[in-house]
Design a protein around this motif. Structure first.
Motif, PDB file in Angstrom:
ATOM      1  N   THR A  79      40.893  51.538  32.563  1.00 59.25           N
ATOM      2  CA  THR A  79      40.911  52.904  32.038  1.00 59.25           C
ATOM      3  C   THR A  79      39.786  53.709  32.657  1.00 59.25           C
ATOM      4  O   THR A  79      38.698  53.191  32.929  1.00 59.25           O
ATOM      5  N   ASP A 120      50.600  56.634  27.796  1.00 61.56           N
ATOM      6  CA  ASP A 120      50.040  56.344  29.115  1.00 61.56           C
ATOM      7  C   ASP A 120      48.662  56.963  29.316  1.00 61.56           C
ATOM      8  O   ASP A 120      47.924  56.563  30.223  1.00 61.56           O
ATOM      9  N   ALA A 121      48.352  57.955  28.523  1.00 58.41           N
ATOM     10  CA  ALA A 121      47.073  58.659  28.621  1.00 58.41           C
ATOM     11  C   ALA A 121      46.730  59.205  27.247  1.00 58.41           C
ATOM     12  O   ALA A 121      47.603  59.322  26.373  1.00 58.41           O
ATOM     13  N   ALA A 122      45.464  59.561  27.059  1.00 57.69           N
ATOM     14  CA  ALA A 122      45.040  60.095  25.765  1.00 57.69           C
ATOM     15  C   ALA A 122      43.992  61.187  25.965  1.00 57.69           C
ATOM     16  O   ALA A 122      43.046  61.023  26.736  1.00 57.69           O
ATOM     17  N   ILE A 128      38.166  54.369  23.870  1.00 57.89           N
ATOM     18  CA  ILE A 128      39.255  54.241  24.840  1.00 57.89           C
ATOM     19  C   ILE A 128      38.680  54.111  26.249  1.00 57.89           C
ATOM     20  O   ILE A 128      39.132  53.298  27.062  1.00 57.89           O
ATOM     21  N   ARG A 137      45.085  55.526  32.828  1.00 59.87           N
ATOM     22  CA  ARG A 137      45.056  54.230  33.512  1.00 59.87           C
ATOM     23  C   ARG A 137      44.429  54.407  34.898  1.00 59.87           C
ATOM     24  O   ARG A 137      44.508  55.482  35.505  1.00 59.87           O
ATOM     25  N   TYR A 192      47.170  53.768  22.645  1.00 61.71           N
ATOM     26  CA  TYR A 192      46.839  53.601  24.061  1.00 61.71           C
ATOM     27  C   TYR A 192      46.719  52.123  24.422  1.00 61.71           C
ATOM     28  O   TYR A 192      47.274  51.664  25.431  1.00 61.71           O
ATOM     29  N   ARG A 193      46.024  51.374  23.583  1.00 63.34           N
ATOM     30  CA  ARG A 193      45.834  49.950  23.848  1.00 63.34           C
ATOM     31  C   ARG A 193      47.166  49.211  23.832  1.00 63.34           C
ATOM     32  O   ARG A 193      47.368  48.236  24.572  1.00 63.34           O
ATOM     33  N   HIS A 228      49.972  50.454  24.847  1.00 67.97           N
ATOM     34  CA  HIS A 228      50.829  51.026  25.890  1.00 67.97           C
ATOM     35  C   HIS A 228      51.982  51.844  25.307  1.00 67.97           C
ATOM     36  O   HIS A 228      53.016  52.008  25.943  1.00 67.97           O
ATOM     37  N   LEU A 249      45.000  57.083  18.073  1.00 68.30           N
ATOM     38  CA  LEU A 249      45.091  57.174  19.528  1.00 68.30           C
ATOM     39  C   LEU A 249      44.673  55.884  20.221  1.00 68.30           C
ATOM     40  O   LEU A 249      45.311  55.457  21.185  1.00 68.30           O
TER      41      LEU A 249
END
Length: 340
Positions: A205, A187-189, A199, A126, A181-182, A184, A177
């Motif tokens: 992002t 928090d990170a990928a 992503i 984010r 991620y989308r 929530h 993934l």
């Protein structure tokens, strides 16, 4: 791109004329012999692009190769097919090969590395995240036993963070993934293309780091799970000229992707289902090694192992430290550079 006990485990008609002119076939004379069937293990990952382009054009045909494509969703499944004798030549992330090598498997030999994908993989976060330290207490999604997993573990160690206590690492298949991620759920990928690019294109992002942050990247230009091409040992013994011809085809396709990516993209889109813009971006951000570069990476001066071989040995040792494999094999014992 991505087996041991811990689960390590895209015709275009223009090419006929192009390959006959200066550029793609220079230095690669077709071999005068009947076509040999090669069962190739691949996927939509960029490590297989060169093989796909060579198969979908007349590159392999002119070299006497009848390439039969078999797709696998994971490197572990692909390597299992190699071990079972169902695949003759395959591309894979070296991590899955190292896991088998660590267990003494001699059914395959590493014969080349086709590319450097260091700009197509990384840790996405984010916009509020400024550093790895900001991820403390956060959930990071990654596919276990993959190059992205190795990258994540390595950069956390560089930041003196404990992956077991400072963050929550969530094991997710690569195709899940983006949704996680989308939504929530994470928090990170840590991801590779095309999930990586999709992503990264999301609002709020950014890319925190890519493979150039990996410990072995600067000294060896080595990504956390570099792509390799391998041949089944028994197949190479029965058809010693075929791996050499195959690598000539790989080099011609790599030259095309480097020199004319806009012509290679439509071919590859049938494999990847990416848009033309997405496909072109991946082609342009990836380094496609020429035949000479592949050879120099595998063979050093005086016939000694080249820098790629040394780097993979360091990677193997690192995987032991990261508790991803139990022991580190002598990588040079699985290298066969004679086909280059």
């Amino acid at each position: 791109m991505t087996s041991n006990r811990r689960t390590f485990l895209k015709q275009a008609s223009w090419i006929g004329a192009a390959a006959a002119t200066a550029g793609f076939s220079a230095g690669f004379a077709p071999l005068a012999r009947a076509a040999t069937t090669v069962n190739y293990g691949g996927s939509a990952w960029l490590g297989h692009y060169a093989a796909y382009v060579a198969m979908k054009t007349d590159i392999f045909t002119k070299l006497g190769i009848d390439c039969r494509w078999q797709s696998f969703s994971t490197s572990s499944a692909r390597m299992g097919a190699v071990m079972a004798g169902n695949i003759d030549i395959a591309g894979t992330g070296v991590v899955s090969a190292l896991a088998l090598m660590a267990n003494g498997a001699k059914q395959f030999q590493l014969i080349s590395t086709p590319n450097n994908f260091g700009k197509s993989e990384g840790l996405l976060v984010r916009s509020s995240v400024k550093s790895l330290a900001d991820l403390k207490g956060k959930k990071i999604g990654v596919t276990y036993a993959s190059s992205s997993h190795v990258l994540l573990l390595d950069v956390l160690r560089q930041a003196n963070m404990d992956p077991a206590r400072d963050v929550s690492i969530i094991n997710l298949p690569a195709n899940e993934l983006l949704t996680a991620y989308r939504g929530h759920q994470i928090d990170a990928a840590a991801a590779w293309t095309p999930t990586f690019d999709r992503i990264k294109a999301l609002p709020d992002t950014k890319l925190l780091l890519d493979d150039s942050s990996f410990s072995l990247y600067k000294p060896y230009q080595l990504t956390p799970g570099p792509d390799v091409l391998l041949v089944r040992t028994a197949f190479a013994s029965a058809h010693p000229e075929v791996p050499k011809a195959f690598l000539q085809g790989i080099a011609q396709a790599s030259d095309m992707m480097t020199q004319s990516p806009e012509k290679a993209a439509p071919i590859l889109m049938t494999l990847t289902n990416l848009s033309e813009d997405e496909q072109l971006a991946i082609l342009k951000q990836t380094q496609w090694y020429s035949h000479a570069q592949q050879k120099a990476l595998f063979v050093g001066s005086g016939g000694k192992p080249g820098p790629f071989v040394d780097g993979v040995q360091k990677l193997s040792d690192m995987l032991v430290d990261l508790k991803q494999i139990d022991q580190s094999p002598k990588v040079a014992d699985w290298i066969n550079a004679t086909y280059l």
